[in-house]
Design an enzyme around this catalytic site. Structure first.
Site, PDB file in Angstrom:
ATOM      1  N   CYS A 383      40.517  44.404  39.454  1.00 21.66           N
ATOM      2  CA  CYS A 383      39.207  44.907  39.891  1.00 21.66           C
ATOM      3  C   CYS A 383      38.109  44.396  38.953  1.00 21.66           C
ATOM      4  CB  CYS A 383      39.218  46.433  39.931  1.00 21.66           C
ATOM      5  SG  CYS A 383      37.594  47.169  40.205  1.00 21.66           S
ATOM      6  N   CYS A 386      36.318  47.155  37.021  1.00 17.90           N
ATOM      7  CA  CYS A 386      37.056  47.618  35.839  1.00 17.90           C
ATOM      8  C   CYS A 386      36.901  46.602  34.707  1.00 17.90           C
ATOM      9  CB  CYS A 386      38.534  47.797  36.180  1.00 17.90           C
ATOM     10  SG  CYS A 386      38.875  49.044  37.451  1.00 17.90           S
TER      11      CYS A 386
END
Length: 463
Positions: A383, A386
């Site tokens: 991600c 993230c």
């Protein structure tokens, strides 16, 4: 984005024409192409048809005749077409070339049959590079009907600054009307943005590209590490068809694929070109008004687009052929890692961070009385959002070391995603939870500000 074409040396009033459904299409000479009878076309093989296309060299001035955005065929010439070239090898040769050199090669090679895709954001850098080559160039954009007012004003500034005329491609009014009447103006918040983007962006672009042999985009590898990390500087378009029709009939150029976002901005400031005023309000990646918002500290630039959806869904469909799938990340062993460890490196690595597995996470969530409170991030290493907050979260863990708060991470994709959604309030990645000392119920961090100061204020207010 709205599709438009323009010459840098003269302003053309031409607009894109759609093809007729008639089987008796016969058109006289248009520019450097002559359209032939479809009955004759039907008897011609694909390979033969491709050999008919003669490359057009950019001319210093374009006439005012209509430039059709439709599949057309030219009179036979004994020249090899670009579609048959090895563009993979061509990409390797240009891998370390500057954006200006790549742009020059593209315009030189395809002349009047290539156009720049302009979205109203930092794609203006492409127009500046084209302008600096001194060659005629064409620009296109898609007007979805839902752009910000600032974007429309920006289009006007760009036209005046470069002395060009942007022509726009609009979505089909009947399709838009059917979508809105059946599902409402904001259905994408409930069932995803793909359907709306397909009607307002993808289909208009598909129609437009049928009149080109190549197009130029502003894609960069660092825009979306999960979906654009392997963009070459030039490629045969894997999704759309060009002038000749069929697979391999359109070439896609990405001159700034290897350029970092901050370098693009340094270039824009140095050259003093117009910039969308939304950028000064925190917008980085700019699309339609309902689906775009400013990014906050610690967020990745793509997080301002379709923020209500999972990170892997943040493409509108215009560049889906470049999406790199990380399927391994959602298969495999009990922690959802599968074989992804070879393809996707783990993140949030620090001696002051505790890595929790499923059992550890369940035990932590069950405790009513803890010796110390915990801060835990639910994440997926693929991600980009993230990844964008990794630095601030690791710095926070280092600051809290020895200060009475444990900091942990739990990989919540793959097989663990359903558990995290049902038991740990996971909505999207990343999700940050605070587990107080004397309560089994975790408190979800409500803000999207993921800088160190904001996270520390959250912890200080609860511990």
């Amino acid at each position: 984005m709205a599709l438009a074409v323009t010459s840098s040396n003269s302003i053309s009033s031409s607009s894109f024409a759609l093809t007729s459904s008639s089987n008796d299409i016969k058109v006289s000479q248009i520019g450097s192409f002559r359209l032939v009878d479809r009955a004759h076309v039907a008897s011609t093989s694909l390979s033969q048809r491709r050999s008919l296309v003669r490359p057009l060299n950019a001319e210093p001035k374009r006439n005012d005749s209509v430039v059709p955005l439709a599949a057309t065929l030219a009179t036979p010439v004994a020249e090899k077409v670009e579609g048959e070239e090895d563009f993979e090898q061509f990409a390797k040769e240009l891998e370390n070339a500057s954006p200006l050199e790549i742009m020059d090669r593209a315009l030189e090679k395809f002349g009047n049959d290539i156009a720049i895709a302009f979205s109203g954001a930092e794609d203006v850098a492409l127009i500046e590079y084209a302008h600096l080559t001194g060659r005629p160039f064409r620009v296109f954009s898609l007007d979805t009907g839902r752009l910000n007012p600032e974007t429309y004003r920006f289009f006007d500034e760009v036209e005046k600054h470069f002395g060009i005329r942007i022509e726009y491609m609009f979505p089909d009014a009947v399709e838009v009307q059917a979508l809105v009447r059946s599902k409402g103006l904001f259905s994408f918040y409930e069932d995803g943005h793909q359907e709306c983007c397909r009607v307002r962006k993808v289909r208009p672009l598909r129609r437009a590209l049928k009149g080109l042999r190549a197009w130029i985009t502003g894609q960069r590898k660092d825009q979306s590490p999960g979906t654009r990390s392997e963009i070459p500087v030039v490629q045969v378009d894997p999704v759309f068809e060009g002038l000749e029709g069929g697979v391999g009939s359109l070439v896609k150029w990405n001159p700034v694929a290897n350029v970092k976002g901050n370098d693009i901005w340094n270039f824009l400031r140095t050259m003093d070109v117009p910039i969308n005023s939304l950028h000064s309000q925190g917008y980085i990646s700019i699309g339609c008004e309902p689906c775009t918002r400013p990014v906050l500290p610690g967020q990745h630039e793509r997080e301002g687009r379709w923020w209500w959806e999972d990170a892997k869904a943040k493409e509108c469909g215009l560049h889906k052929g470049n999406i790199k799938q990380e399927d391994a990340a959602v298969n495999g062993n009990g922690n959802g890692a599968g074989n992804a460890s070879e393809a996707v490196a783990d993140i949030f690595n620090s001696q002051n961070l505790v890595t929790l597995n499923r059992t550890g996470m369940e035990n932590l969530a069950r405790l009513d009385h803890r010796q110390e409170p915990w801060l835990v991030v639910l994440y997926a290493p693929w991600c980009q959002f993230c990844q964008a907050m990794e630095g601030s979260y690791v710095e926070l863990a280092d600051k809290l070391a020895g200060n009475g708060v444990k900091v942990g991470k739990f990989r919540a994709d793959g097989d663990q995603k359903e558990y995290a959604k049902q038991k740990l309030q996971l909505g999207s990645f990343p999700t940050i939870l605070f587990f107080p000392k004397h309560s089994s119920k975790p408190i979800k961090y409500p803000s999207e500000r993921r800088d160190v100061d904001s996270l520390m204020a959250f912890v200080d207010a609860l511990r």
